[in-house]
Write a protein that holds these residues in place. Structure first.
Motif, short mmCIF file in Angstrom:
data_model
loop_
_atom_site.label_atom_id
_atom_site.label_comp_id
_atom_site.label_asym_id
_atom_site.label_seq_id
_atom_site.Cartn_x
_atom_site.Cartn_y
_atom_site.Cartn_z
N ASN A 9 0.85 -1.19 0.00
CA ASN A 9 0.00 0.00 0.00
C ASN A 9 0.89 1.24 0.00
N TRP A 10 0.93 1.94 -1.13
CA TRP A 10 1.81 3.09 -1.26
C TRP A 10 1.29 4.34 -0.54
N LYS A 11 0.02 4.34 -0.19
CA LYS A 11 -0.59 5.53 0.42
C LYS A 11 -0.40 6.74 -0.51
N MET A 12 -0.03 7.90 -0.01
CA MET A 12 0.12 9.08 -0.87
C MET A 12 1.59 9.23 -1.26
N ASN A 13 2.10 8.21 -1.97
CA ASN A 13 3.48 8.20 -2.44
C ASN A 13 3.53 7.68 -3.87
N ASN A 14 4.54 8.10 -4.62
CA ASN A 14 4.85 7.66 -5.97
C ASN A 14 3.91 8.25 -7.03
N GLY A 15 4.45 9.21 -7.77
CA GLY A 15 3.74 9.78 -8.92
C GLY A 15 3.95 8.93 -10.15
N LEU A 16 3.67 9.48 -11.32
CA LEU A 16 3.70 8.70 -12.56
C LEU A 16 5.08 8.14 -12.87
N GLU A 17 6.10 8.96 -12.80
CA GLU A 17 7.45 8.50 -13.16
C GLU A 17 7.95 7.45 -12.17
N GLU A 18 7.72 7.69 -10.88
CA GLU A 18 8.14 6.72 -9.87
C GLU A 18 7.39 5.40 -10.03
N THR A 19 6.13 5.48 -10.38
CA THR A 19 5.33 4.27 -10.59
C THR A 19 5.85 3.49 -11.79
#
Length: 270
Positions: A9-19
């Motif tokens: 569960n990433w919660k409010m972490n990792n935007g498009l590039e990080e994903t």
């Protein structure tokens, strides 16, 4: 050999590039690891990642290009209505359309920060089952409740509210996650013995409600995870406990290297 569930569960972490980086690295390294591939193929291991809503489609695209049995995508939350004037909400059909097969329901942060009630969580669980998503229903006590010896009372209330009206098969289709609130994001982890005690109690409640033979093999169809500061250093000892079938992982799941380390430790336990 019990099946192991490792859910990030990433919660409010990792935007498009990080994903994008995460899923490319995860799928590439898993494809090179014969042990992980074997466990996934034989359905002894299930991995699901829960990114933020805005990053779901990126994960879905990469998983579609690198199909690997046993790796799934999930939503961190979902509303019980299919459509309507519910600003900021995401419907369960929308999650399915994005490529999700799983959805978190009643996470402690939703309960205690966003004010979600047992009744609301029950509606979400019923809706997820109706739409064919695998619900991951979270439950657990706060620190003050534990210190007041209310752990079992809280678990019983949350579980019995959730399962009201569910069939035996719906109980089995749901994945249950014990996550003591005092261990979420704090670095504090319940001892394996404490976690086992709570998970065992939850299994008994679920089997009794669903008329599932807890003494036979049927109870293994009720899957219970532990969540709360899980990392590579402690995951194996938690999974050694008989009533802990997997882990709901927070901060340690947001990079592919960390998630893979947890998978390795899980498969080499004992």
């Amino acid at each position: 050999m019990k099946k192991i569930f490792l859910f990030g569960n990433w919660k409010m972490n990792n935007g498009l590039e990080e994903t994008k980086i995460f899923f490319k690295d995860l799928t590439a390294q898993i494809c090179e690891d014969a042990v992980i591939c074997d466990q996934l193929e034989r359905s002894f291991l299930e991995v699901c990642i829960f990114p933020p809503f805005t990053s779901l489609y990126v994960g879905a695209e990469i998983l579609a290009q690198n199909v690997k049995k046993g790796i799934f995508l999930g939503g961190q939350n979902g509303f019980y209505e299919d459509k309507g004037a519910f600003t900021g909400e995401i419907s369960l059909p929308m999650l399915k359309e994005t490529g999700c097969s799983h959805v978190l329901i009643g996470h402690s942060e939703r309960r205690h920060i966003m004010g979600e009630t047992d009744d609301l969580i029950h509606k979400k669980l019923q809706a997820a089952l109706h739409h064919g998503l695998t619900p991951v229903l979270c439950f657990g006590e706060t620190l003050s409740e534990r210190e007041s010896d209310l752990t079992f009372e809280v678990i019983e209330r949350q579980i019995l509210k959730a399962v009201n009206g569910l069939t035996k098969e719906e109980i089995k289709k749901t994945i249950w996650a014990y996550e003591p609130v005092w261990a979420i994001g704090t670095g504090r982890t319940a001892s394996p013995e404490n976690a086992e005690e709570a998970c065992s109690y939850a299994r008994t409640l679920l089997c009794n409600y669903g008329n599932i033979d807890i003494e036979g093999e049927g109870h293994r169809d009720v899957h219970i995870l532990y969540g709360g500061s899980v990392k590579a250093a402690n995951v194996a000892s938690l999974l050694e406990e008989p009533d802990i079938d997997g882990a709901l992982i927070g901060g340690a799941s947001i990079t592919a290297d960390s998630m893979l380390e947890i998978i390795h430790e899980s498969l080499h336990r004992g």
